[in-house]
Design an enzyme around this catalytic site. Structure first.
Site, PDB file in Angstrom:
ATOM      1  N   LYS A   5     105.583   3.437  29.589  1.00 53.18           N
ATOM      2  CA  LYS A   5     106.666   2.837  30.368  1.00 53.18           C
ATOM      3  C   LYS A   5     107.878   2.694  29.458  1.00 53.18           C
ATOM      4  O   LYS A   5     107.726   2.340  28.282  1.00 53.18           O
ATOM      5  CB  LYS A   5     106.214   1.474  30.905  1.00 53.18           C
ATOM      6  CG  LYS A   5     107.240   0.783  31.807  1.00 53.18           C
ATOM      7  CD  LYS A   5     106.685  -0.523  32.389  1.00 53.18           C
ATOM      8  CE  LYS A   5     107.687  -1.192  33.313  1.00 53.18           C
ATOM      9  NZ  LYS A   5     107.177  -2.448  33.894  1.00 53.18           N
ATOM     10  N   SER A  62     107.510  -2.849  39.002  1.00 51.46           N
ATOM     11  CA  SER A  62     108.513  -2.080  38.290  1.00 51.46           C
ATOM     12  C   SER A  62     107.953  -0.878  37.539  1.00 51.46           C
ATOM     13  O   SER A  62     108.716   0.028  37.202  1.00 51.46           O
ATOM     14  CB  SER A  62     109.241  -2.984  37.297  1.00 51.46           C
ATOM     15  OG  SER A  62     108.343  -3.407  36.278  1.00 51.46           O
ATOM     16  N   SER A  72     103.867  -5.946  38.339  1.00 56.89           N
ATOM     17  CA  SER A  72     104.409  -4.601  38.093  1.00 56.89           C
ATOM     18  C   SER A  72     103.411  -3.550  37.635  1.00 56.89           C
ATOM     19  O   SER A  72     103.766  -2.379  37.537  1.00 56.89           O
ATOM     20  CB  SER A  72     105.550  -4.677  37.087  1.00 56.89           C
ATOM     21  OG  SER A  72     106.701  -5.108  37.752  1.00 56.89           O
TER      22      SER A  72
HETATM   23  N1  GLN Z   1     108.469  -7.637  41.547  1.00 57.63           N
HETATM   24  C1  GLN Z   1     108.448  -8.703  40.590  1.00 57.63           C
HETATM   25  C2  GLN Z   1     109.846  -8.986  40.093  1.00 57.63           C
HETATM   26  O1  GLN Z   1     110.735  -8.337  40.526  1.00 57.63           O
HETATM   27  C3  GLN Z   1     107.535  -8.378  39.442  1.00 57.63           C
HETATM   28  C4  GLN Z   1     108.114  -7.461  38.437  1.00 57.63           C
HETATM   29  C5  GLN Z   1     107.270  -7.290  37.213  1.00 57.63           C
HETATM   30  O2  GLN Z   1     106.072  -7.601  37.208  1.00 57.63           O
HETATM   31  N2  GLN Z   1     107.887  -6.851  36.152  1.00 57.63           N
HETATM   32  O3  GLN Z   1     110.074  -9.824  39.287  1.00 57.63           O
END
Ligand code: GLN
Length: 492
Positions: A79, A154, A178
């Site tokens: 990532k 994400s 995410s």
């Molecule tokens: N969708 C969640 C957010 O926008 C989780 C994102 C994540 O785990 N990085 O914060």
């Protein structure tokens, strides 16, 4: 061999050990697929063929000398939130479009020690804020099951790369879902470890008390191999746990599903936005686990309504603090011709950050400001403790807790959800981060549009082995995890 991208990690390891193919052949095979298919999927921000082939040659040489490890020469995608020395690390942001880290994240360094070959850096929502990967400055990644849908976020690039057979496994990070939600949207297995199990050193911070790296792959077995690389104490991360790490591969059959008590939170299956197909597939998977010998126990998680507001105060508060470092001075984007220092700060940050990141910085700054700190931030911290206690109470009577990973399957690209609609989609994942618990997503079937549905199993602290083992046994008895996305089938 033309089907190298179909092999599991164990098969890759055995094939390399038995000289059925070299790491160079394997790496070239993946690079060719990326070149052929990734323009449609856009799972990678950066592909690094030269480094990958050099690493592959080094792996092959090591193998000849008899010094290879179990994963020497196996490719991986990281990532783009993990710092990679000499390779651009963007976190999906214009702010870091020109950023080359002078050091490797611990996860990346451990991958190198294990002999992994880095294919490239996977796309993601900007600074990991989002659930669709659409907020990336580099454009939206597509869901390999249906290219007009999002892969989730994400860690959407990591998920899409694996689902399209453009990497055998990938690293992800999970601050509020995410890893689990994109794994769910792309039909993969993804593990969010206990907070402190995986080093956060060199992992660009979103919300430091919630962030945790973990593996994303086709199966629990593949995840276990990557978990063996990623997990462990790191003196460079003071929140990483100084505690022995399991051998996740050796423990894959360590937990018996027979007699396993699975908690079913009443409140979770009455959530307003829960899609009927998602509910049905999750219930079917629980039935299957019951047939395999598990006991389903109805439990209460009374704090469910507080999850979204609590997370969306704490995560932005920490983000507003963490993202102060991007000021246009030391590294990252700097605006043109600033008239003075204030102008440089202001314009570098408004031009360098996208709208969702700016929204979170504003919310977080507000929640932390004098006069509101007690009313919002401190209160959210107290509720966070109650949420944790709610889980711990549940674990007195059950071994794991079951839930959907997301209330829906993948959204259409450009569905234009309002921020609040998008935040509500995180209902099933964020409490796990607030409590610091481990949880795993496993694919359990499809909705009426043939989009994958995921089951989430939440475990008690340090129960990664147990979660991987339960899913591994489920995957021995079912074949959902072997189904391939449309684009992978077309390019078989
Ligand atoms: N969708 C969640 C957010 O926008 C989780 C994102 C994540 O785990 N990085 O914060």
């Amino acid at each position: 061999m033309t089907d190298l991208h179909r092999l599991s990690i164990r098969e890759l390891s055995e094939g390399l050990a038995g000289s059925k193919f070299s790491s160079r052949e394997l790496t070239e095979h993946y690079l060719k697929r990326i070149e052929k298919i990734d323009a449609q999927v856009q799972s990678y921000v950066t592909v690094t063929p030269e480094q990958a082939l050099a690493q592959a040659d080094a792996a092959d040489a090591l193998r000849k000398s008899g010094m290879a490890n179990v994963l020497t020469g196996v490719p991986v995608a990281h990532k783009d939130i993990f710092c990679t020395q000499g390779i651009k690390t963007t976190a999906g942001s214009k702010m870091l479009d020109n950023f080359i880290s002078p050091y490797d994240a611990t996860v990346v360094a451990k991958g190198k020690v294990a002999g992994l070959v880095t294919l490239g850096k996977a796309n993601m929502d900007e600074f990991a804020m989002g659930s669709t990967s659409e907020s990336s400055y580099f454009g939206a990644t597509r869901n390999p099951w249906a290219l007009d849908h999002v892969p989730g976020g994400s860690s959407g690039g990591s998920a899409a790369a694996v689902a399209a057979d453009l990497a055998p496994f990938a690293t992800g990070t999970d601050t509020g879902g995410s890893i689990r939600q994109p794994a769910s949207f792309c039909g993969l297995t993804g593990l969010k470890p206990t907070y402190g199990r995986v080093s956060r050193f060199g992992m660009i911070a979103y919300a430091s008390s919630l962030d945790q790296g973990g593996p994303m792959a086709r199966s629990a077995e593949d995840c276990a191999y990557l978990m063996n690389v990623m997990a462990g104490h790191d003196a460079k991360d003071s929140t990483s746990m100084d505690q022995d790490v399991d051998d996740y591969v050796a423990n894959l059959n360590g937990t018996s599903v027979k007699g396993l008590r699975i908690g079913i939170p009443k409140q979770y299956f009455n959530v307003a936005g829960l899609d009927a197909d998602v509910k049905a597939r999750v219930e079917e998977s629980l039935k299957k686990l019951e047939e395999m010998g598990a006991t389903l126990v109805e439990i209460d998680l009374n704090m469910t309504d507080a999850y979204v507001p609590t997370y969306y105060l704490i995560a932005p508060a920490e983000a507003s603090s963490n993202l102060q470092r991007f000021d246009g001075v030391r590294y990252g984007y700097r605006c043109e011709n600033p008239v003075d220092l204030t102008d440089l700060y202001k314009r570098s940050r408004s031009e360098g950050f996208g709208p969702e990141v700016q929204r979170r910085i504003l919310i977080g700054t507000y929640a932390l400001s004098a006069g509101y700190y007690d009313a919002y931030y401190v209160k959210a911290q107290k509720v966070r403790r109650l949420i944790q206690q709610d889980f711990l109470k549940a674990f007195e009577s059950v071994d794991v807790i079951a839930a959907p990973s997301a209330p829906t399957t993948a959204y259409r690209i450009g569905a234009n959800l309002t921020p609040v609609e998008m935040y509500l989609g995180d209902i099933y994942t964020i409490a796990v981060n607030l409590a610091g618990l481990p949880a795993i997503n496993a694919p359990v079937g499809f909705d009426k549009d043939n989009l994958p549905v995921g089951l989430q199993l939440i475990g008690n602290y340090w129960s990664e082995s147990q979660l991987l083992s339960v899913v591994h046994q489920y995957q021995q008895a079912t074949d959902w995890h072997t189904k391939r996305a449309a684009i992978a089938e077309e390019n078989a």
